[in-house]
Write a protein that holds these residues in place. Structure first.
Motif, PDB file in Angstrom:
ATOM      1  N   SER A 205       0.808  -1.219   0.000  1.00 11.12           N
ATOM      2  CA  SER A 205       0.000   0.000   0.000  1.00 11.12           C
ATOM      3  C   SER A 205       0.844   1.273   0.000  1.00 11.12           C
ATOM      4  CB  SER A 205      -0.956   0.006   1.189  1.00 11.12           C
ATOM      5  OG  SER A 205      -0.218  -0.092   2.398  1.00 11.12           O
ATOM      6  N   GLN A 206       2.098   1.206   0.447  1.00 16.52           N
ATOM      7  CA  GLN A 206       2.949   2.397   0.419  1.00 16.52           C
ATOM      8  C   GLN A 206       3.237   2.845  -1.010  1.00 16.52           C
ATOM      9  OE1 GLN A 206       3.869  -0.685   1.361  1.00 16.52           O
ATOM     10  NE2 GLN A 206       6.063  -0.989   1.290  1.00 16.52           N
ATOM     11  N   TYR A 207       2.964   1.982  -1.993  1.00 18.26           N
ATOM     12  CA  TYR A 207       3.171   2.310  -3.407  1.00 18.26           C
ATOM     13  C   TYR A 207       1.847   2.592  -4.121  1.00 18.26           C
ATOM     14  CZ  TYR A 207       7.858   0.469  -2.660  1.00 18.26           C
ATOM     15  OH  TYR A 207       9.131   0.255  -2.199  1.00 18.26           O
ATOM     16  N   ALA A 208       0.838   2.988  -3.392  1.00 19.35           N
ATOM     17  CA  ALA A 208      -0.496   3.193  -3.968  1.00 19.35           C
ATOM     18  C   ALA A 208      -0.481   4.083  -5.204  1.00 19.35           C
ATOM     19  CB  ALA A 208      -1.450   3.759  -2.927  1.00 19.35           C
ATOM     20  N   HIS A 209       0.381   5.076  -5.229  1.00 16.43           N
ATOM     21  CA  HIS A 209       0.424   6.010  -6.365  1.00 16.43           C
ATOM     22  C   HIS A 209       1.836   6.134  -6.920  1.00 16.43           C
ATOM     23  CE1 HIS A 209      -3.669   7.036  -5.417  1.00 16.43           C
ATOM     24  NE2 HIS A 209      -3.318   7.214  -4.158  1.00 16.43           N
ATOM     25  N   ASP A 210       2.596   5.050  -6.874  1.00 12.89           N
ATOM     26  CA  ASP A 210       3.998   5.107  -7.262  1.00 12.89           C
ATOM     27  C   ASP A 210       4.354   3.877  -8.099  1.00 12.89           C
ATOM     28  OD1 ASP A 210       6.732   5.504  -7.433  1.00 12.89           O
ATOM     29  OD2 ASP A 210       7.121   5.237  -5.302  1.00 12.89           O
ATOM     30  N   ILE A 211       4.796   4.106  -9.328  1.00 12.70           N
ATOM     31  CA  ILE A 211       5.189   2.969 -10.171  1.00 12.70           C
ATOM     32  C   ILE A 211       6.713   2.852 -10.269  1.00 12.70           C
ATOM     33  CG2 ILE A 211       3.070   3.064 -11.516  1.00 12.70           C
ATOM     34  CD1 ILE A 211       4.815   4.249 -13.818  1.00 12.70           C
ATOM     35  N   THR A 212       7.444   3.624  -9.473  1.00 14.07           N
ATOM     36  CA  THR A 212       8.902   3.620  -9.521  1.00 14.07           C
ATOM     37  C   THR A 212       9.504   2.220  -9.489  1.00 14.07           C
ATOM     38  OG1 THR A 212       8.920   5.796  -8.473  1.00 14.07           O
ATOM     39  CG2 THR A 212      10.978   4.551  -8.427  1.00 14.07           C
ATOM     40  N   PRO A 213       9.033   1.296  -8.623  1.00 18.03           N
ATOM     41  CA  PRO A 213       9.649  -0.027  -8.589  1.00 18.03           C
ATOM     42  C   PRO A 213       9.584  -0.786  -9.922  1.00 18.03           C
ATOM     43  CG  PRO A 213       8.346   0.312  -6.623  1.00 18.03           C
ATOM     44  CD  PRO A 213       8.044   1.456  -7.554  1.00 18.03           C
ATOM     45  N   LEU A 214       8.609  -0.470 -10.777  1.00 23.73           N
ATOM     46  CA  LEU A 214       8.495  -1.184 -12.052  1.00 23.73           C
ATOM     47  C   LEU A 214       9.707  -0.965 -12.944  1.00 23.73           C
ATOM     48  CD1 LEU A 214       4.744  -0.698 -13.005  1.00 23.73           C
ATOM     49  CD2 LEU A 214       5.827  -2.668 -11.902  1.00 23.73           C
ATOM     50  N   SER A 215      10.393   0.157 -12.790  1.00 18.06           N
ATOM     51  CA  SER A 215      11.580   0.439 -13.598  1.00 18.06           C
ATOM     52  C   SER A 215      12.642  -0.632 -13.422  1.00 18.06           C
ATOM     53  CB  SER A 215      12.182   1.794 -13.221  1.00 18.06           C
ATOM     54  OG  SER A 215      11.235   2.793 -13.349  1.00 18.06           O
ATOM     55  N   ALA A 216      12.744  -1.187 -12.213  1.00 15.85           N
ATOM     56  CA  ALA A 216      13.747  -2.218 -11.940  1.00 15.85           C
ATOM     57  C   ALA A 216      13.486  -3.503 -12.712  1.00 15.85           C
ATOM     58  CB  ALA A 216      13.788  -2.518 -10.439  1.00 15.85           C
ATOM     59  N   PHE A 217      12.256  -3.700 -13.170  1.00 11.34           N
ATOM     60  CA  PHE A 217      11.904  -4.931 -13.873  1.00 11.34           C
ATOM     61  C   PHE A 217      11.907  -4.780 -15.391  1.00 11.34           C
ATOM     62  CE2 PHE A 217       9.572  -5.019  -9.760  1.00 11.34           C
ATOM     63  CZ  PHE A 217      10.408  -5.936  -9.142  1.00 11.34           C
ATOM     64  N   ALA A 218      11.947  -3.552 -15.883  1.00  6.65           N
ATOM     65  CA  ALA A 218      11.863  -3.314 -17.330  1.00  6.65           C
ATOM     66  C   ALA A 218      12.995  -4.005 -18.081  1.00  6.65           C
ATOM     67  CB  ALA A 218      11.856  -1.820 -17.622  1.00  6.65           C
ATOM     68  N   GLY A 219      14.227  -3.818 -17.656  1.00  5.04           N
ATOM     69  CA  GLY A 219      15.362  -4.440 -18.335  1.00  5.04           C
ATOM     70  C   GLY A 219      15.293  -5.960 -18.309  1.00  5.04           C
ATOM     71  N   PRO A 220      15.155  -6.557 -17.114  1.00  8.29           N
ATOM     72  CA  PRO A 220      15.072  -8.017 -17.058  1.00  8.29           C
ATOM     73  C   PRO A 220      13.906  -8.605 -17.862  1.00  8.29           C
ATOM     74  CG  PRO A 220      15.572  -7.157 -14.887  1.00  8.29           C
ATOM     75  CD  PRO A 220      15.267  -5.975 -15.769  1.00  8.29           C
ATOM     76  N   VAL A 221      12.721  -7.993 -17.778  1.00 13.28           N
ATOM     77  CA  VAL A 221      11.572  -8.492 -18.544  1.00 13.28           C
ATOM     78  C   VAL A 221      11.851  -8.342 -20.043  1.00 13.28           C
ATOM     79  CG1 VAL A 221       9.141  -8.068 -19.142  1.00 13.28           C
ATOM     80  CG2 VAL A 221       9.831  -8.173 -16.740  1.00 13.28           C
ATOM     81  N   GLY A 222      12.352  -7.176 -20.448  1.00 16.98           N
ATOM     82  CA  GLY A 222      12.636  -6.937 -21.855  1.00 16.98           C
ATOM     83  C   GLY A 222      13.655  -7.903 -22.447  1.00 16.98           C
ATOM     84  N   ARG A 223      14.637  -8.317 -21.635  1.00 13.00           N
ATOM     85  CA  ARG A 223      15.678  -9.233 -22.125  1.00 13.00           C
ATOM     86  C   ARG A 223      15.251 -10.688 -22.139  1.00 13.00           C
ATOM     87  NH1 ARG A 223      18.657  -5.694 -18.922  1.00 13.00           N
ATOM     88  NH2 ARG A 223      18.728  -7.112 -17.145  1.00 13.00           N
ATOM     89  N   THR A 224      14.290 -11.079 -21.291  1.00 10.65           N
ATOM     90  CA  THR A 224      14.009 -12.504 -21.109  1.00 10.65           C
ATOM     91  C   THR A 224      12.627 -12.973 -21.520  1.00 10.65           C
ATOM     92  OG1 THR A 224      13.317 -12.121 -18.810  1.00 10.65           O
ATOM     93  CG2 THR A 224      15.657 -12.642 -19.180  1.00 10.65           C
ATOM     94  N   VAL A 225      11.642 -12.073 -21.556  1.00  7.81           N
ATOM     95  CA  VAL A 225      10.271 -12.460 -21.919  1.00  7.81           C
ATOM     96  C   VAL A 225       9.906 -11.732 -23.202  1.00  7.81           C
ATOM     97  CG1 VAL A 225       7.883 -12.612 -21.159  1.00  7.81           C
ATOM     98  CG2 VAL A 225       9.719 -12.710 -19.452  1.00  7.81           C
ATOM     99  N   PRO A 226       9.940 -12.431 -24.341  1.00  9.76           N
ATOM    100  CA  PRO A 226       9.707 -11.781 -25.633  1.00  9.76           C
ATOM    101  C   PRO A 226       8.289 -11.206 -25.780  1.00  9.76           C
ATOM    102  CG  PRO A 226      10.463 -14.060 -25.929  1.00  9.76           C
ATOM    103  CD  PRO A 226      10.206 -13.854 -24.482  1.00  9.76           C
ATOM    104  N   ASP A 227       8.198 -10.207 -26.643  1.00  4.78           N
ATOM    105  CA  ASP A 227       6.896  -9.650 -27.009  1.00  4.78           C
ATOM    106  C   ASP A 227       6.054 -10.731 -27.677  1.00  4.78           C
ATOM    107  OD1 ASP A 227       7.472  -7.044 -26.153  1.00  4.78           O
ATOM    108  OD2 ASP A 227       8.312  -6.497 -28.084  1.00  4.78           O
ATOM    109  N   SER A 228       4.744 -10.643 -27.488  1.00  2.00           N
ATOM    110  CA  SER A 228       3.851 -11.623 -28.123  1.00  2.00           C
ATOM    111  C   SER A 228       3.285 -11.098 -29.439  1.00  2.00           C
ATOM    112  CB  SER A 228       2.709 -11.997 -27.182  1.00  2.00           C
ATOM    113  OG  SER A 228       1.912 -10.872 -26.900  1.00  2.00           O
ATOM    114  N   LEU A 229       3.623  -9.876 -29.792  1.00  2.58           N
ATOM    115  CA  LEU A 229       3.100  -9.293 -31.025  1.00  2.58           C
ATOM    116  C   LEU A 229       3.959  -9.631 -32.219  1.00  2.58           C
ATOM    117  CD1 LEU A 229       2.052  -5.797 -29.678  1.00  2.58           C
ATOM    118  CD2 LEU A 229       0.600  -7.756 -30.099  1.00  2.58           C
TER     119      LEU A 229
END
Length: 158
Positions: A134-158
């Motif tokens: 709940s401390q992140y109710a209006h904060d998406i900052t932590p998602l930045s830490a996952f962008a690189g790893p997700v982008g490198r390992t989980v391919p786009d489905s399009l």
């Protein structure tokens, strides 16, 4: 002939106390408990690669993976940030009123919940879910830490 063994008053008190102590110790591991997803073999492969790329700290919180141990789950802090890979496609993705956010090139479906927001990747071959406290109710900052790893390992489905 049936023999009934009588319990002493002391054993009647100590046995339940010992059981409670075991339960209390099991609950004090400092690791949150989460449901491990059951993805397809293809998605599980992507998730395994993602698990190896995940950061040791996110938003100043040390990695503290939930129980049970799995390459499909990860956590930071004491459950403040939890990632599950290989989750089912959320039904909310079919809702034209759903909200999405972009964090460093990765698109996430946003679901507001009482205990904090939940984000699920969109347009990927495996769905990655990140729940924030709940401390992140209006904060998406932590998602930045996952962008690189997700982008490198989980391919786009399009």
């Amino acid at each position: 002939m049936t023999h009934t063994r009588r319990r002493s008053p002391r054993s009647r008190v100590l046995a339940p106390s010992a059981a409670l102590l075991v339960l209390a110790l099991a609950g004090c591991s400092g690791r949150p408990s989460v449901t491990v997803p059951t993805p397809s073999p293809e998605a599980a492969g992507y998730c395994g690669r993602l698990h190896e790329e995940l950061p040791g700290t996110v938003d100043g919180l040390e990695r503290n993976d939930p129980s049970p141990d799995s390459d499909l789950t990860a956590g930071w802090g004491d459950g403040a940030i939890v990632l599950r890979c290989g989750v089912p496609r959320p039904a909310r993705m079919d809702d034209s009123q759903s909200r999405a956010v972009d964090a460093d090139g990765v698109n996430w479906l946003l679901e507001q919940r009482e205990d904090g927001p939940r984000f699920t990747t969109t347009y990927r071959k495996a769905y990655v879910e990140v729940t924030l406290g709940s401390q992140y109710a209006h904060d998406i900052t932590p998602l930045s830490a996952f962008a690189g790893p997700v982008g490198r390992t989980v391919p786009d489905s399009l």
